[in-house]
Motif scaffolding. Structure first.
Motif, PDB file in Angstrom:
ATOM      1  N   MET A   1       0.835  -1.179   0.000  1.00 12.84           N
ATOM      2  CA  MET A   1       0.000   0.000   0.000  1.00 12.84           C
ATOM      3  C   MET A   1       0.874   1.233   0.000  1.00 12.84           C
ATOM      4  N   SER A   2       0.552   2.183  -0.856  1.00 17.33           N
ATOM      5  CA  SER A   2       1.333   3.397  -0.882  1.00 17.33           C
ATOM      6  C   SER A   2       0.490   4.634  -0.709  1.00 17.33           C
ATOM      7  N   TYR A 198       7.910  -4.294   4.316  1.00 17.31           N
ATOM      8  CA  TYR A 198       6.737  -3.735   3.663  1.00 17.31           C
ATOM      9  C   TYR A 198       6.300  -2.435   4.348  1.00 17.31           C
ATOM     10  N   HIS A 202       5.960   1.159   2.619  1.00 16.03           N
ATOM     11  CA  HIS A 202       4.737   1.946   2.744  1.00 16.03           C
ATOM     12  C   HIS A 202       5.051   3.388   3.154  1.00 16.03           C
ATOM     13  N   GLU A 205       6.755   5.289   0.305  1.00 13.16           N
ATOM     14  CA  GLU A 205       5.792   5.722  -0.701  1.00 13.16           C
ATOM     15  C   GLU A 205       4.939   6.892  -0.205  1.00 13.16           C
ATOM     16  N   LEU A 253      -0.440  -0.609   9.666  1.00 12.67           N
ATOM     17  CA  LEU A 253      -0.486   0.436   8.646  1.00 12.67           C
ATOM     18  C   LEU A 253      -1.416   1.568   9.055  1.00 12.67           C
ATOM     19  N   ASP A 257      -0.390   5.549   9.548  1.00  6.33           N
ATOM     20  CA  ASP A 257      -1.055   6.581   8.753  1.00  6.33           C
ATOM     21  C   ASP A 257      -1.835   7.563   9.618  1.00  6.33           C
TER      22      ASP A 257
END
Length: 349
Positions: A1-2, A198, A202, A205, A253, A257
């Protein structure tokens, strides 16, 4: 996921290339890794310099009822309007951060501070704590240098087992991020990379989105852009996909975020949501912030008209109901199409 997980599972720059580089651009294959790193570093510095010109200055004179300015670079003019109450909050927040040495120059951005305030409902104490935690996380994670420091040679394999990427912009100039969750193979994904790597990919990105994609979109749209529109294709996704490793990935994630890149999701469309996914959605929602959930439209297989209301057909891949194929670049999911790849945008000084 970016893209933003606050999306589920950040303004503008001066010239990127020198005159000689503009005359003779090398392909990605021809450009050495050292050259790539150098170019990214130059780009980040240019973006930061122009951002200070394009963001709303806190020290400018303002009208009694609204703050309005016309920000200018030699090749760009656009308006950036703020409510007086908003300006007051951000100004107070900024001074508080400065007094506690919590405002490094690269993060001294009006819109970024506003997002943190908004995420904490303009509670200055809570927003400051969130900001301080973000500063510490960036130090611990090495976020400020991750674009130069972190290599991810397994990217092609990761994208094979987890199709994702940016493609085009919506009708208001925001980058469009797409994931094809129904085609994810988590077992094979974790055979070609690790969870830790990963997560670093993420973050890399996300930093690329903040320092490259959003600034380019600002220039192309002649307005401030710091959020994305996301499309998640969940065809075939059901409870069987929601394994412990999937839950762990989503949780980590989302924390990265929401804690460090708040309010960067404008809107999300979950498409091809069948009965299996709708059962899963009831569980997934409990892992998400309620404000995030309010930005999400869950659609079945008749989603094309809804997408075309907010994204022009030329910016939407044909497999989602648009007209774009990126046939000369190996398909839309490999093209990274957007203003950030436009040579004319990169010439703006």
């Amino acid at each position: 996921m970016s893209g933003p997980l606050d999306r589920f599972t950040i303004p503008c720059f001066e010239g990127f290339s020198s005159t000689d580089e503009r005359k003779e651009r090398k392909s990605d294959i021809e450009v050495s890794e050292e050259e790539k790193k150098t170019r990214i570093g130059i780009f980040k510095k240019k973006a930061s310099k122009a951002s200070s010109k394009l963001r709303r200055s806190l020290s400018r004179k303002r009208r009694p009822s609204k703050g309005r300015s016309i920000d200018r670079t030699p090749s760009l003019t656009f308006e950036d309007i703020h409510d007086v109450e908003e300006l007051r909050y951000v100004s107070e927040f900024r001074q508080s951060l400065i007094s506690d040495d919590l405002l490094p120059p690269n993060l001294d951005d009006y819109h970024m501070m506003f997002r943190f305030l908004y995420a904490r409902r303009f509670d200055l104490g809570k927003a400051k704590l969130m900001w301080a935690n973000m500063i510490q996380w960036r130090k611990d994670f090495g976020t400020d240098t991750i674009l130069e420091d972190f290599e991810f040679p397994e990217l092609d394999q990761v994208l094979k087992y987890y199709p994702q990427g940016y493609h085009g912009v919506d009708k208001e100039g925001r980058p469009v991020y797409i994931e094809r969750l129904g085609r994810v193979d988590p077992c094979k994904l974790l055979q070609v990379t690790t969870l830790e790597r990963y997560l670093r990919y993420h973050v890399k990105e996300f930093e690329k989105t903040v320092t490259i994609k959003f600034p380019a979109c600002c220039i192309a749209a002649k307005r401030h852009v710091d959020s994305s529109t996301t499309i998640l294709d969940v065809q075939g996704v059901g409870l069987k996909n929601f394994t412990k490793s999937a839950r762990d990935l989503i949780t980590q994630l989302q924390k990265i975020d929401n804690d460090n890149y708040p309010e960067t999701l404008h809107r999300m469309f979950i498409i091809n949501a069948g009965p299996g996914f709708k059962l899963l959605w009831g569980t997934v929602k409990s892992f998400l912030d309620p404000k995030t959930v309010s930005k999400i439209d869950v659609l079945g297989n008749k989603y094309q008209n809804k997408l075309l209301e907010v994204i022009d057909a030329s910016q939407l891949p044909d497999f989602l109901g648009g007209t774009c194929t990126c046939v000369d670049q190996g398909g839309c999911m490999k093209s990274d199409k957007g203003p950030w790849k436009d040579p004319e945008i990169l010439k703006v000084e």
